[in-house]
Design an enzyme around this catalytic site. Structure first.
Site, PDB file in Angstrom:
ATOM      1  N   ASP A  42       0.813  -1.210   0.000  1.00 56.86           N
ATOM      2  CA  ASP A  42       0.000   0.000   0.000  1.00 56.86           C
ATOM      3  C   ASP A  42       0.851   1.266   0.000  1.00 56.86           C
ATOM      4  O   ASP A  42       2.071   1.214   0.186  1.00 56.86           O
ATOM      5  CB  ASP A  42      -0.951  -0.009   1.205  1.00 56.86           C
ATOM      6  CG  ASP A  42      -0.305  -0.511   2.486  1.00 56.86           C
ATOM      7  OD1 ASP A  42       0.938  -0.495   2.568  1.00 56.86           O
ATOM      8  OD2 ASP A  42      -1.026  -0.913   3.394  1.00 56.86           O
ATOM      9  N   ASN A  91      -7.235  -2.738  14.583  1.00 62.33           N
ATOM     10  CA  ASN A  91      -8.637  -3.047  14.253  1.00 62.33           C
ATOM     11  C   ASN A  91      -8.730  -4.296  13.370  1.00 62.33           C
ATOM     12  O   ASN A  91      -9.793  -4.600  12.841  1.00 62.33           O
ATOM     13  CB  ASN A  91      -9.304  -1.845  13.568  1.00 62.33           C
ATOM     14  CG  ASN A  91      -8.591  -1.451  12.280  1.00 62.33           C
ATOM     15  OD1 ASN A  91      -7.643  -2.111  11.861  1.00 62.33           O
ATOM     16  ND2 ASN A  91      -9.051  -0.384  11.655  1.00 62.33           N
ATOM     17  N   HIS A 136      -7.032  -4.754  10.576  1.00 61.06           N
ATOM     18  CA  HIS A 136      -6.831  -4.529   9.144  1.00 61.06           C
ATOM     19  C   HIS A 136      -5.545  -5.192   8.652  1.00 61.06           C
ATOM     20  O   HIS A 136      -4.588  -5.363   9.406  1.00 61.06           O
ATOM     21  CB  HIS A 136      -6.887  -3.032   8.775  1.00 61.06           C
ATOM     22  CG  HIS A 136      -5.699  -2.213   9.140  1.00 61.06           C
ATOM     23  ND1 HIS A 136      -5.772  -0.863   9.432  1.00 61.06           N
ATOM     24  CD2 HIS A 136      -4.381  -2.512   9.250  1.00 61.06           C
ATOM     25  CE1 HIS A 136      -4.570  -0.397   9.686  1.00 61.06           C
ATOM     26  NE2 HIS A 136      -3.707  -1.378   9.578  1.00 61.06           N
ATOM     27  N   GLU A 170      -9.730  -2.010   5.736  1.00 64.75           N
ATOM     28  CA  GLU A 170     -10.295  -1.688   7.038  1.00 64.75           C
ATOM     29  C   GLU A 170     -11.544  -2.548   7.290  1.00 64.75           C
ATOM     30  O   GLU A 170     -12.142  -3.063   6.341  1.00 64.75           O
ATOM     31  CB  GLU A 170     -10.694  -0.203   7.055  1.00 64.75           C
ATOM     32  CG  GLU A 170      -9.544   0.766   6.785  1.00 64.75           C
ATOM     33  CD  GLU A 170      -8.607   0.940   7.966  1.00 64.75           C
ATOM     34  OE1 GLU A 170      -8.548   0.062   8.856  1.00 64.75           O
ATOM     35  OE2 GLU A 170      -7.913   1.969   7.999  1.00 64.75           O
TER      36      GLU A 170
HETATM   37  C1  F6R Z   1       1.631  -1.524   6.137  1.00 63.77           C
HETATM   38  C2  F6R Z   1       0.286  -2.058   6.264  1.00 63.77           C
HETATM   39  C3  F6R Z   1      -0.468  -2.036   7.551  1.00 63.77           C
HETATM   40  C4  F6R Z   1       0.378  -2.397   8.775  1.00 63.77           C
HETATM   41  C5  F6R Z   1      -0.467  -2.343  10.050  1.00 63.77           C
HETATM   42  C6  F6R Z   1       0.369  -2.590  11.289  1.00 63.77           C
HETATM   43  O1  F6R Z   1       2.112  -1.641   4.820  1.00 63.77           O
HETATM   44  O2  F6R Z   1      -0.240  -2.502   5.293  1.00 63.77           O
HETATM   45  O3  F6R Z   1      -1.559  -2.924   7.467  1.00 63.77           O
HETATM   46  O4  F6R Z   1       0.920  -3.671   8.594  1.00 63.77           O
HETATM   47  O5  F6R Z   1      -1.095  -1.098  10.159  1.00 63.77           O
HETATM   48  O6  F6R Z   1       1.252  -1.535  11.459  1.00 63.77           O
HETATM   49  P1  F6R Z   1       2.388  -1.566  12.565  1.00 63.77           P
HETATM   50  O7  F6R Z   1       3.336  -2.639  12.167  1.00 63.77           O
HETATM   51  O8  F6R Z   1       3.027  -0.206  12.517  1.00 63.77           O
HETATM   52  O9  F6R Z   1       1.696  -1.862  13.870  1.00 63.77           O
END
Ligand code: F6R
Length: 233
Positions: free
Chosen positions: A63, A132, A134, A139
Site C-alpha cells: 500500500d 482493528n 486490518h 479496514e
Molecule cells: C503496512 C500495512 C499495515 C500495517 C499495520 C500494522 O504496509 O499494510 O496494514 O501492517 O497497520 O502496522 P504496525 O506494524 O506499525 O503496527
C-alpha cells in the site's frame, strides 16, 4: 494455519527473516510482497544483516498513502528505500509501490493490480496487522474489498499512524491498497504481529468468525499462511 509463538520481538523478527531468506534462496527470482510499519522493521534489519542475494528478486508493496510524493519521508516508498532497499543488492526498478501521486487513483489501482498479475502473482506476502484487524489498508467493512483500491482510512488507523507525522493533520485520509483477493492470491502468506495490545484482536482473527469486520480473519482460509507472533502465550 501455522502459528509460531516467539518470546520476544527480536525472535519474531529473526523467525520471519529466516522464512523470507529461505524463500529467496529456494527461488532467487521470487516476487515478494512487502509491508511497512513498525512490525517488519526488525525483520528487514535481520535480512540486511544476512547479506543475501536479492539481485533476482522483485517486490510489490501492499500500500501507499494517497497524496504523498515518493520522496516524502512519510511515504511508504521512502520507508522501503530507507529501511530496506538501499541496504540490499536489489534492482530498484524491480521494487514496486503504488504511486500515491497518481492523478487518477482508480487507474493507478488497476495498473498495480495488473502489474502483480503480470509478474505471475506473489510468491510470499509479508503482512502486519492493525489494531482493528486490518491487513494492508483493508479496514473493517461489510464486505471484503477484492482488488487494489482507493480507500478512506478508519479514524482508528488515522489516530494510530498520525503519530509519525510532525503535524498529525498532515496524515493522509486515504490510501491505495491491495485488496483481500490480491493478498489471498499469494502462494505463501507470513503474518507478523507484535505487542500485547494486539493479543485480543489477533485471537479474534485466528480463532473467531471469518468476517470482513475483522479483515485478518480471512487468512484462516489461506492454504499456506504462517503467523509469527510475540503476543500469544
Ligand atoms: C503496512 C500495512 C499495515 C500495517 C499495520 C500494522 O504496509 O499494510 O496494514 O501492517 O497497520 O502496522 P504496525 O506494524 O506499525 O503496527
Amino acid at each position: 494455519m501455522k502459528i509460531i509463538k516467539t518470546g520476544s520481538y527480536e525472535e519474531m523478527s529473526r523467525v520471519t527473516a529466516d522464512i523470507i531468506l529461505a524463500q529467496v534462496k529456494q527461488k532467487p527470482a521470487s516476487v515478494l510482497g512487502l509491508a511497512t510499519g513498525s512490525t517488519p522493521l526488525g525483520t528487514y534489519k535481520a535480512i540486511i544483516a544476512a547479506k543475501a542475494d536479492f539481485s533476482g528478486i522483485t517486490t510489490v508493496n501492499l500500500d501507499e498513502y494517497y497524496g504523498l510524493k515518493p520522496d516524502d519521508p512519510q511515504s511508504y516508498r521512502y520507508f522501503m528505500d530507507e529501511n530496506f532497499f538501499r541496504h540490499i543488492n536489489i534492482d530498484k526498478a524491480k521494487t514496486h509501490v503504488p504511486d500515491g501521486t497518481a492523478a487518477d487513483p482508480a487507474a493507478e489501482c488497476a495498473r498495480y493490480e495488473a502489474l502483480i498479475q503480470a509478474l505471475g502473482g506473489t510468491d510470499l506476502q509479508l503482512l502486519g496487522m492493525g489494531h482493528n484487524g486490518h491487513i494492508a489498508f483493508n479496514e473493517p467493512a461489510d464486505s471484503f474489498p477484492a482488488k487494489t483500491h482507493h480507500i478512506y482510512l478508519d479514524e482508528q488507523t488515522i489516530k494510530a499512524n498520525a503519530r509519525f507525522f510532525a503535524n498529525p493533520n498532515d496524515m493522509p485520509k486515504s490510501a491505495l491498497s491491495m485488496g483481500i483477493k490480491t493478498i489471498m492470491g499469494a502462494r505463501k502468506i507470513l503474518l507478523a504481529v507484535s505487542g500485547a495490545d494486539k493479543a485480543e484482536i489477533l485471537k479474534t482473527a485466528l480463532y473467531g468468525a471469518i468476517t470482513p469486520k475483522v479483515p485478518a480473519s480471512v487468512l484462516q482460509l489461506h492454504h499456506d499462511c504462517t503467523v509469527v507472533t510475540d503476543c500469544l502465550d
